[in-house]
Scaffold this motif. Structure first.
Motif: not given
Length: 346
Positions: A140-141, A147-151, A154-157
């Motif tokens: 969930q985290g 969804l808060d913008g990290a997507m 691309s690396v973080i996603r």
């Protein structure tokens, strides 16, 4: 069904005898002193008193006791319908006392057992909640962060999706293992019994886990070279699962540059015993009785870092018992552990 009583005459016989002896002695002395009656009058008097006392005690006093005894049995029957109605009910006080005492002890043991089960149930539910909550919150985290913008990165996603995937994978392990244990307990999981070589199966388990063992530089080996096959009769897939779980545990808790060893020995004429031994951290004696409980972990923090569902040893125990075999544990803290189980020879 009407209660069938087994009458006891002992109380009436002895009580009548005591009363007769006392009254006859007193009456005989009185009659002899004042009326000088013959001895046979004393005998007749004694017989009359004895018969009269016996009838009164047996059919009046005992009748009084019968009613109370019947009430006791009826009350106890409400609690235990199969224990006290199997035979006739005795009104002998000693027998009745023994039965009531046994009943009370059995109920005490039953109550203590229920208390232990209740504590186990509470602990089990708490463990299930914790085991499911951890990966759920993790997934969930990561998803909420994306969804808060990290997507947009691309690396973080990719990194967060991989971590979320691992959390879901762990949830899958837990649900799958719980389902298997439930099926084993209720007998829904059928065993596909076949004849196979236990040495060959152990070799395939070593090959499967050699990369995992190599990370801790643990050597997977046999106690000596087995040149001849050892054929056993069991469910090959389930026994492989047993060996995998035991070897994985020995690697997980094994010492760096340690050893995990499998040995197969003849136990009796139609049985072999398979041993999985390691020289790892071992298990303290107070933890050994609880090893096969669901979600029980010796080192709760360390073992969770290693992953797994916490159900491995519980599954092992259920699989072995489903084969009508036995599993044993010997361990010494900071020395090592040995898990062994029996199998039927082919």
């Amino acid at each position: 069904m009407r209660t069938k009583f087994k009458k006891s005459y002992r109380f009436a016989l002895y009580t009548s005898l005591y009363i007769t002896l006392l009254t006859t002695l007193l009456a005989s002395v009185f009659l002899w002193l004042f009326y000088e009656l013959k001895w046979y009058f004393s005998i007749g008097f004694a017989v009359t008193v004895y018969v009269f006392c016996f009838v009164i005690i047996q059919f009046r006093v005992e009748r009084f006791i019968y009613k109370r005894v019947k009430k006791i049995y009826d009350d106890l029957t409400l609690l235990e319908s199969t224990n006290l109605r199997k035979g006739s009910i005795t009104t002998d006080m000693r027998t009745l006392t023994q039965e009531i005492d046994k009943f009370a002890k059995d109920k005490k043991i039953e109550i203590e057992t229920l208390k232990v089960r209740e504590e186990y149930r509470k602990e089990f539910l708490g463990n299930v909640s914790h085991e499911l909550k951890t990966p759920l919150f993790t997934v969930q985290g990561y998803i909420l962060t994306l969804l808060d913008g990290a997507m947009d990165d691309s690396v973080i996603r990719k990194k967060y999706l991989e971590r979320a995937s691992k959390g879901i994978e762990r949830l899958g392990y837990i649900v799958k293992d719980l389902d298997m244990i439930t099926k084993l307990e209720v007998g829904d999981l059928s065993l596909n019994t076949e004849t196979f070589d236990i040495i060959e199966l152990a070799k395939s388990v070593f090959e499967m886990l050699e990369m995992k063992a190599a990370k801790k530089k643990i050597t997977l080996t046999f106690d000596f070279d087995y040149n001849q096959p050892i054929l056993v009769k069991a469910d090959k897939e389930r026994i492989q699962q047993v060996l995998v779980n035991l070897v994985v545990n020995s690697i997980k808790y094994g010492s760096e540059k340690g050893t995990t060893e499998i040995s197969v020995e003849n136990l009796i004429k139609n049985k072999v015993i398979v041993r999985v031994t390691d020289n790892g951290e071992g298990i303290s004696s107070e933890n050994i009785p609880r090893l096969f409980e669901r979600f029980f972990r010796v080192d709760k923090s360390g073992s969770r870092k290693e992953g797994g569902s916490g159900l491995g040893l519980s599954i092992v125990k259920h699989i072995i018992e489903a084969h009508d075999e036995k599993i044993y544990v010997e361990s010494e803290f900071n020395v090592g552990s040995e898990f062994s189980f029996t199998l039927e020879k082919a």
